[in-house]
Design a protein around this motif. Structure first.
Motif, PDB file in Angstrom:
ATOM      1  N   VAL A  70      -0.831   6.296  -4.895  1.00 32.86           N
ATOM      2  CA  VAL A  70      -1.787   5.198  -4.718  1.00 32.86           C
ATOM      3  C   VAL A  70      -1.152   4.198  -3.757  1.00 32.86           C
ATOM      4  O   VAL A  70       0.065   4.183  -3.587  1.00 32.86           O
ATOM      5  N   PHE A  71      -2.005   3.389  -3.137  1.00 34.21           N
ATOM      6  CA  PHE A  71      -1.440   2.363  -2.266  1.00 34.21           C
ATOM      7  C   PHE A  71      -2.301   1.119  -2.284  1.00 34.21           C
ATOM      8  O   PHE A  71      -3.396   1.103  -2.849  1.00 34.21           O
ATOM      9  N   GLU A  72      -1.776   0.073  -1.686  1.00 30.33           N
ATOM     10  CA  GLU A  72      -2.509  -1.174  -1.517  1.00 30.33           C
ATOM     11  C   GLU A  72      -2.281  -1.671  -0.102  1.00 30.33           C
ATOM     12  O   GLU A  72      -1.422  -1.152   0.620  1.00 30.33           O
ATOM     13  N   GLY A  73      -3.056  -2.665   0.294  1.00 26.82           N
ATOM     14  CA  GLY A  73      -2.880  -3.265   1.611  1.00 26.82           C
ATOM     15  C   GLY A  73      -3.254  -4.731   1.533  1.00 26.82           C
ATOM     16  O   GLY A  73      -4.339  -5.067   1.056  1.00 26.82           O
ATOM     17  N   LEU A  74      -2.350  -5.601   1.932  1.00 27.93           N
ATOM     18  CA  LEU A  74      -2.671  -7.037   2.011  1.00 27.93           C
ATOM     19  C   LEU A  74      -1.844  -7.620   3.151  1.00 27.93           C
ATOM     20  O   LEU A  74      -1.030  -6.909   3.745  1.00 27.93           O
TER      21      LEU A  74
END
Lengths: 356, 356
Positions: A70-74
């Protein structure tokens, strides 16, 4: 995860900073990264900031075979007073755990993990570009690392955060993009992983993107996986339509990603007393609105692009031009408001900003 | 890929062979592995056999983020004359390229790649276990390796093959398994990646597997993603039903995996003059057949388990026992025929065997 001490090992060799005019997206990475390990016997352990370096993994590591990722981006911004700002990072931590849950990955302590991310960004603050439209992209991600070919959740994981100074995501910037409405390939179906930020959702979409490019369009508009009738999202953005003065966006239904920018756009529009309808939107209704002259604007929203106006929809061989293929008022106003809050150029009446 | 010379670098330190009674599945790996690199400027290049060793990848390598990965699984057996046998490896090479195509990964030359795999297996032939039910599992796979966070196909890939001596996949062996019919989670929808062996399909299934285990069942029977009415596959196996003397299996429709064992089972059954129907099978029709007493057998087929009889279906809270929860005649006969051909114990009238 009980509260643990963050170990920090600083690099002795700093990389040269890239040319701010040639950043692209996710091509350059800073000097350090954050890691936290997981073992089923220990939970999450050993949070540490170390010099950015390659990962060493057994060829049988499950990430290469069964991809529990899973990943996130901010993004981090620097304001005129050199303060470092994050935009609603708690939302990304929540979504990270929703994704983890779907992929059978153990959840992380959101507050503690965010505190480590802040520490990493503080350490790398000189990497934050300051020119308009540029920022430091923060990419948290989890990979499964157990060396086993058994089709089962991994006993070990690593959570990582890497940082990349970035320019605009699309070369078009805030200019309208033209969109191919995809009626063959499916991004997500109910009961699937559509709402999770997991690798499989992205690589599965490349065939559709190829098809869009063959039709001289820059992005895909996904329809629902069941009937191919209802609008879902654009490329890797949420999508909004202004019809007869009111705003419509697909409802959160398990198949679309719950974007932080989407949520912020809805809150902003409502604060401007513009009605926003989160609902199922039939492609046929959009075509009808276009024919009536009431489809006034369309745009995508996402962390990478912020607001990306849609100038053309290409659906079943017909081209539908929206707002004369110009950036609409709402798109402009939203772009200005969100980037203004993100960069500290404008007041933040919503409490969305974390100043480091 | 033009014909290239295979480089072979042999290890100087051989690992001890594992206890043949405690092999499990995919826990131990042999001394060498095969690699072929890809670059968009060069195509596939530098095929090489090297000592088994960890991979070193940038944390931004796309495999960790957008997971363009595919894999295959096949087995090598040793017969009584110490000959090494592969079972229909050309079928795995074909499917590898079908998966590559779906994931926008450049295809490999099937013949040449298979010749390298054979070379690797020859080199590692002392690792092939000879006891009944045991074999050397061959795991070819492709990962995307470009260090970039741009959501786009990678410019670089690595194809690898690792080898693992394995025992039976399920602890039940040829004893019947009990199956939970999954009516919430979705494995695949039309237009998705269901027919490809790609990581995302597997990790997305773990939630359903957790649910099966909560219901004291060992595997999941997937229903179609659109209506949750039609049978698709069992866990990571294809599924067959014997109804009133004839065999039924879900048709290849883009959402189920086209199993090599499935194909072989169909060809075997037809060679025995048993009618096989590849068709859409409604769960309700199976229940009705069960109530009529005409649902005589059910079994899964796959490379890992070969034939896995199904003793119980748990559907919407009701338990349906098949063939008194005993291994049926067809399951036994198929298991005997396929493993017999695979290991050289029986004649191979089909030309399925490659002797190295």
């Amino acid at each position: 995860m009980t509260s643990q001490t963050l170990e920090v090992i600083k690099t002795t060799t700093h990389k040269p900073k890239p040319d701010p005019e040639a950043l692209g997206f996710g091509k350059y990475f800073t000097d350090h990264m954050l890691l936290i390990d997981y073992h089923s016997d220990k939970g999450w352990y050993h949070p540490r900031i170390v010099p950015y370096e390659p990962l060493t993994l057994d060829p049988a590591a499950m990430v290469f075979h069964y991809g529990q990722t899973v990943f996130e981006g901010l993004k981090a911004y620097k304001d005129h007073d050199e303060n470092v700002r994050l935009f609603r990072p708690e939302e990304n931590m929540k979504r990270l755990n929703r994704s983890n849950e779907r992929l059978s990955i153990p959840t992380l302590d959101e507050k503690e993990t965010l505190s480590y991310i802040k520490e990493l960004v503080r350490l790398e603050k000189d990497w934050i570009p300051t020119a308009a439209g540029k920022s430091l992209y923060i990419r948290p991600f989890v990979i499964n690392t157990e060396a086993s070919l058994s089709v089962a959740p991994s006993k070990t994981y690593t959570f990582l955060v890497i940082l990349s100074p970035v320019g605009s995501y699309y070369s078009e910037g805030i200019d309208p993009v033209s969109i191919f409405v995809e009626d063959f390939y499916t991004r997500a179906a109910p009961g699937g992983t559509g709402y999770a930020k997991t690798a499989g959702n992205y690589s599965a979409a490349y065939k559709a993107q190829e098809r869009a490019v063959e039709h001289q369009r820059s992005q895909v508009l996904w329809l629902d996986g069941l009937e191919k009738k209802y609008v879902e999202e654009v490329g890797s953005m949420n999508v909004f339509f202004k019809i007869d003065g009111e705003i419509h966006t697909p409802e959160i239904n398990g198949t679309i990603l719950e974007g932080v920018t989407r949520k912020s756009v809805i809150e902003l529009l409502r604060s401007w007393d513009l009605p926003v309808h989160e609902r199922r939107i039939a492609m046929d209704d959009l075509i009808q609105a276009h024919q009536n002259g009431t489809l006034e604007e369309a745009f995508g929203t996402g962390t990478a692009a912020v607001i990306s106006p849609i100038g053309i929809l290409d659906y079943k061989g017909t081209e539908y031009t929206i707002n004369n293929n110009k950036t609409g008022d709402i798109s402009n106003r939203l772009h200005n408001a969100i980037t203004g809050i993100q960069t500290g150029r404008l007041e933040d009446p919503f409490g969305w900003t974390t100043v480091l």
